[in-house]
Design a protein around this motif. Structure first.
Motif, PDB file in Angstrom:
ATOM      1  N   ALA A  27     142.719  59.195  81.355  1.00 18.65           N
ATOM      2  CA  ALA A  27     141.281  59.436  81.331  1.00 18.65           C
ATOM      3  C   ALA A  27     140.694  59.593  82.724  1.00 18.65           C
ATOM      4  CB  ALA A  27     140.582  58.297  80.591  1.00 18.65           C
ATOM      5  N   ASN A  28     141.379  59.067  83.749  1.00 22.27           N
ATOM      6  CA  ASN A  28     140.906  59.184  85.129  1.00 22.27           C
ATOM      7  C   ASN A  28     141.515  60.381  85.863  1.00 22.27           C
ATOM      8  OD1 ASN A  28     139.347  56.795  84.947  1.00 22.27           O
ATOM      9  ND2 ASN A  28     141.223  55.577  85.202  1.00 22.27           N
ATOM     10  N   GLY A  29     142.316  61.191  85.119  1.00 18.15           N
ATOM     11  CA  GLY A  29     142.925  62.355  85.719  1.00 18.15           C
ATOM     12  C   GLY A  29     144.215  62.090  86.443  1.00 18.15           C
ATOM     13  N   ASN A  30     144.750  60.877  86.346  1.00 19.45           N
ATOM     14  CA  ASN A  30     145.991  60.536  87.022  1.00 19.45           C
ATOM     15  C   ASN A  30     147.189  60.966  86.179  1.00 19.45           C
ATOM     16  OD1 ASN A  30     144.606  59.132  89.162  1.00 19.45           O
ATOM     17  ND2 ASN A  30     144.292  57.434  87.708  1.00 19.45           N
ATOM     18  N   PRO A  31     148.222  61.569  86.788  1.00 23.14           N
ATOM     19  CA  PRO A  31     149.422  61.945  86.026  1.00 23.14           C
ATOM     20  C   PRO A  31     150.173  60.708  85.563  1.00 23.14           C
ATOM     21  CG  PRO A  31     149.753  62.309  88.374  1.00 23.14           C
ATOM     22  CD  PRO A  31     148.309  61.954  88.211  1.00 23.14           C
ATOM     23  N   VAL A  32     150.563  60.713  84.302  1.00 17.38           N
ATOM     24  CA  VAL A  32     151.246  59.571  83.699  1.00 17.38           C
ATOM     25  C   VAL A  32     152.403  60.093  82.855  1.00 17.38           C
ATOM     26  CG1 VAL A  32     151.043  57.589  82.142  1.00 17.38           C
ATOM     27  CG2 VAL A  32     149.140  58.195  83.634  1.00 17.38           C
ATOM     28  N   ILE A  33     153.536  59.413  82.912  1.00 18.85           N
ATOM     29  CA  ILE A  33     154.652  59.721  82.028  1.00 18.85           C
ATOM     30  C   ILE A  33     154.634  58.713  80.886  1.00 18.85           C
ATOM     31  CG2 ILE A  33     157.150  59.845  81.790  1.00 18.85           C
ATOM     32  CD1 ILE A  33     157.317  60.754  84.661  1.00 18.85           C
ATOM     33  N   VAL A  34     154.436  59.199  79.675  1.00 19.75           N
ATOM     34  CA  VAL A  34     154.408  58.333  78.489  1.00 19.75           C
ATOM     35  C   VAL A  34     155.785  58.401  77.842  1.00 19.75           C
ATOM     36  CG1 VAL A  34     153.278  57.832  76.300  1.00 19.75           C
ATOM     37  CG2 VAL A  34     151.963  58.831  78.184  1.00 19.75           C
ATOM     38  N   PRO A  35     156.620  57.392  77.982  1.00 25.24           N
ATOM     39  CA  PRO A  35     157.977  57.466  77.431  1.00 25.24           C
ATOM     40  C   PRO A  35     157.961  57.527  75.909  1.00 25.24           C
ATOM     41  CG  PRO A  35     157.485  55.246  78.177  1.00 25.24           C
ATOM     42  CD  PRO A  35     156.349  56.101  78.641  1.00 25.24           C
ATOM     43  N   VAL A  36     158.930  58.258  75.363  1.00 28.50           N
ATOM     44  CA  VAL A  36     159.068  58.368  73.910  1.00 28.50           C
ATOM     45  C   VAL A  36     159.993  57.248  73.454  1.00 28.50           C
ATOM     46  CG1 VAL A  36     159.748  59.855  72.004  1.00 28.50           C
ATOM     47  CG2 VAL A  36     158.738  60.853  74.071  1.00 28.50           C
ATOM     48  N   LYS A  37     159.414  56.200  72.897  1.00 24.21           N
ATOM     49  CA  LYS A  37     160.172  55.037  72.462  1.00 24.21           C
ATOM     50  C   LYS A  37     159.964  54.841  70.966  1.00 24.21           C
ATOM     51  CE  LYS A  37     159.897  52.616  76.925  1.00 24.21           C
ATOM     52  NZ  LYS A  37     159.472  51.375  77.618  1.00 24.21           N
ATOM     53  N   VAL A  38     160.762  55.527  70.181  1.00 33.97           N
ATOM     54  CA  VAL A  38     160.669  55.433  68.721  1.00 33.97           C
ATOM     55  C   VAL A  38     162.066  55.370  68.132  1.00 33.97           C
ATOM     56  CG1 VAL A  38     158.460  56.655  68.513  1.00 33.97           C
ATOM     57  CG2 VAL A  38     160.588  57.944  68.533  1.00 33.97           C
ATOM     58  N   ASP A  39     162.139  54.860  66.924  1.00 33.93           N
ATOM     59  CA  ASP A  39     163.383  54.940  66.164  1.00 33.93           C
ATOM     60  C   ASP A  39     163.455  56.301  65.487  1.00 33.93           C
ATOM     61  OD1 ASP A  39     164.151  52.323  66.783  1.00 33.93           O
ATOM     62  OD2 ASP A  39     162.938  51.511  65.134  1.00 33.93           O
ATOM     63  N   PRO A  40     164.643  56.894  65.358  1.00 32.76           N
ATOM     64  CA  PRO A  40     164.754  58.178  64.652  1.00 32.76           C
ATOM     65  C   PRO A  40     164.315  58.031  63.197  1.00 32.76           C
ATOM     66  CG  PRO A  40     166.778  57.662  65.853  1.00 32.76           C
ATOM     67  CD  PRO A  40     165.942  56.415  65.857  1.00 32.76           C
ATOM     68  N   GLU A  41     163.769  59.110  62.652  1.00 32.69           N
ATOM     69  CA  GLU A  41     163.527  59.144  61.213  1.00 32.69           C
ATOM     70  C   GLU A  41     164.871  59.234  60.497  1.00 32.69           C
ATOM     71  OE1 GLU A  41     159.188  61.329  60.591  1.00 32.69           O
ATOM     72  OE2 GLU A  41     161.030  62.442  60.254  1.00 32.69           O
ATOM     73  N   HIS A  42     164.995  58.533  59.397  1.00 39.09           N
ATOM     74  CA  HIS A  42     166.179  58.642  58.538  1.00 39.09           C
ATOM     75  C   HIS A  42     165.741  59.269  57.216  1.00 39.09           C
ATOM     76  CE1 HIS A  42     169.164  56.066  60.768  1.00 39.09           C
ATOM     77  NE2 HIS A  42     168.032  55.751  61.392  1.00 39.09           N
ATOM     78  N   VAL A  43     166.570  60.164  56.691  1.00 45.63           N
ATOM     79  CA  VAL A  43     166.216  60.838  55.449  1.00 45.63           C
ATOM     80  C   VAL A  43     167.420  60.887  54.520  1.00 45.63           C
ATOM     81  CG1 VAL A  43     166.698  63.104  56.484  1.00 45.63           C
ATOM     82  CG2 VAL A  43     165.306  62.958  54.408  1.00 45.63           C
ATOM     83  N   ASP A  44     167.189  60.575  53.267  1.00 45.48           N
ATOM     84  CA  ASP A  44     168.154  60.785  52.189  1.00 45.48           C
ATOM     85  C   ASP A  44     167.616  61.894  51.299  1.00 45.48           C
ATOM     86  OD1 ASP A  44     169.773  58.776  53.104  1.00 45.48           O
ATOM     87  OD2 ASP A  44     169.016  57.259  51.719  1.00 45.48           O
ATOM     88  N   ASP A  45     168.429  62.917  51.082  1.00 50.89           N
ATOM     89  CA  ASP A  45     167.996  64.100  50.352  1.00 50.89           C
ATOM     90  C   ASP A  45     168.801  64.243  49.065  1.00 50.89           C
ATOM     91  OD1 ASP A  45     166.643  66.862  50.244  1.00 50.89           O
ATOM     92  OD2 ASP A  45     168.768  67.373  50.125  1.00 50.89           O
ATOM     93  N   TYR A  46     168.098  64.415  47.946  1.00 52.33           N
ATOM     94  CA  TYR A  46     168.725  64.607  46.635  1.00 52.33           C
ATOM     95  C   TYR A  46     168.254  65.940  46.066  1.00 52.33           C
ATOM     96  CZ  TYR A  46     169.058  59.507  47.121  1.00 52.33           C
ATOM     97  OH  TYR A  46     169.276  58.222  47.583  1.00 52.33           O
ATOM     98  N   GLU A  47     169.182  66.730  45.541  1.00 54.03           N
ATOM     99  CA  GLU A  47     168.828  68.023  44.953  1.00 54.03           C
ATOM    100  C   GLU A  47     169.616  68.253  43.665  1.00 54.03           C
ATOM    101  OE1 GLU A  47     168.642  71.494  47.396  1.00 54.03           O
ATOM    102  OE2 GLU A  47     168.253  70.337  49.232  1.00 54.03           O
ATOM    103  N   LEU A  48     168.949  68.897  42.723  1.00 50.74           N
ATOM    104  CA  LEU A  48     169.569  69.256  41.449  1.00 50.74           C
ATOM    105  C   LEU A  48     169.001  70.596  41.035  1.00 50.74           C
ATOM    106  CD1 LEU A  48     171.350  68.417  38.992  1.00 50.74           C
ATOM    107  CD2 LEU A  48     169.276  67.419  37.993  1.00 50.74           C
TER     108      LEU A  48
END
Length: 262
Positions: A27-48
Motif C-alpha cells: 500500500a506504500n508502494g514498496n516492492p514486496v515478495i509474497v511467498p506462495v505457501k500453500v498445500d497442493p490441491e488433491h483431486v479424486d476423479d470418477y467417470e462413467l
C-alpha cells in the motif's frame, strides 16, 4: 456401443499467475515478495460413460465427479495492498456431459453435419471454513466462475470446396467471487447466448491432388452483438458499498483470412 469407467488421482499446484503475483507493491508502494505457501490441491476423479455409433450418428453420455481438498483461494488485504494464495476447504464438481453428432447425408446439394453438446456442472464447497476478509464459507455454497449449464449446437455444410457453418453457444448463470477474499459472492453473471457463422472457399492449385490450395474465409463471432460479462468480481467502494466490477465480452467481430497451403 461402448461402456467405460475411470478413476484418477492427481495434485494441482497454483496457476503461474500466483508465482508472478509474488512480486507486488504494498500500500506504500514498496516492492514486496509474497511467498506462495500453500498445500497442493488433491483431486479424486470418477467417470462413467457410454458411447454409441451407427450409420453416421454418434451419442456420448458421461457422468463425472471430482472431489478436491485444499481448494485454492486468492485473498487481498486492503491494509497491506497484497494478494495471497491460501487454502480453503474441500470442494466438489459433479455433473453430466452429453454429445450428439449426426451425418445428415450426402447429396447433390452438399454434405450436412450437425452437433449438439450439453454439460451440467454442479460445483460446491463440501466443507466450511473462514475467510479472513469475507467471513465464513459454508458447506453447500456454490463455487464461483463455473456456469451451471453449457450448450453448443451447430450445423456444417460442405460442397465443391465450399464450407459454411453456423453455431449457437449458451453459457448459463454463474456466481462470482469477492475481489478481496476470493470466495463466492451472492452476485452472478447472467446467462447469455452467442451465435457465430462462417463461410470459406478452398481453391485447388494443382488439380486433384489437393497438396497446394488457397483458402478464403470469412467468420462472424457474436453475430447479434450480444452484450455480456466475460468475467466479474464483487468489489467495494470507499464507503464499503458493494458493486460488481466486470469485464464485458467481445462485441461482434468480423474476421477474414486468406491462407495458402503448399
Amino acid at each position: 456401443m461402448a461402456l467405460y469407467a475411470a478413476f484418477g488421482r492427481n495434485i494441482k499446484f497454483p496457476d503461474i499467475t500466483a508465482y508472478y503475483g509474488a512480486f507486488q507493491n504494498d500500500a506504500n508502494g514498496n516492492p514486496v515478495i509474497v511467498p506462495v505457501k500453500v498445500d497442493p490441491e488433491h483431486v479424486d476423479d470418477y467417470e462413467l460413460g457410454a458411447r454409441y455409433r451407427q450409420n453416421g450418428f454418434s451419442a456420448t453420455v458421461n457422468l463425472y465427479r471430482e472431489n478436491f481438498t485444499n481448494t485454492f483461494v486468492n485473498q487481498f488485504n486492503s491494509t497491506t495492498g497484497l494478494t495471497t494464495t491460501t487454502n480453503g476447504g474441500s470442494s466438489r464438481y459433479q455433473g453430466v456431459e452429453v454429445q450428439f453428432v449426426a451425418d445428415m447425408g450426402h447429396a447433390a446439394w452438399g454434405d450436412w453435419n450437425g452437433f449438439l453438446n450439453y454439460a451440467h456442472n454442479d460445483a460446491k464447497f463440501t466443507s466450511s471454513f473462514t475467510s479472513d476478509y469475507a467471513g465464513p464459507v459454508t458447506a453447500g455454497q456454490s463455487l464461483a466462475n463455473v456456469p451451471k449449464d453449457l450448450v453448443t449446437a451447430g450445423v456444417v455444410w460442405q460442397m465443391a470446396g465450399w464450407r459454411a457453418n453456423a453455431g449457437v453457444r449458451y453459457i448459463g448463470q454463474q456466481y462470482i467471487n469477492y475481489l478481496a477474499s476470493g470466495t463466492p459472492a451472492p452476485d452472478t453473471i447472467s446467462a447469455h447466448t452467442l451465435a457465430d457463422i462462417g463461410i470459406a472457399k478452398t481453391l485447388s492449385l494443382d488439380g486433384s491432388t489437393g497438396r497446394r490450395s488457397l483458402r478464403i474465409a470469412l467468420n462472424v463471432d457474436n453475430l447479434f452483438d450480444e452484450y455480456y460479462y466475460n468475467e466479474a468480481y464483487t468489489d467495494a467502494d470507499f464507503n464499503s458499498n458493494s458493486f460488481v466490477r466486470a469485464v464485458p465480452g467481445a462485441p461482434r467481430s468480423v474476421v477474414g483470412t486468406v491462407s495458402l497451403r503448399f
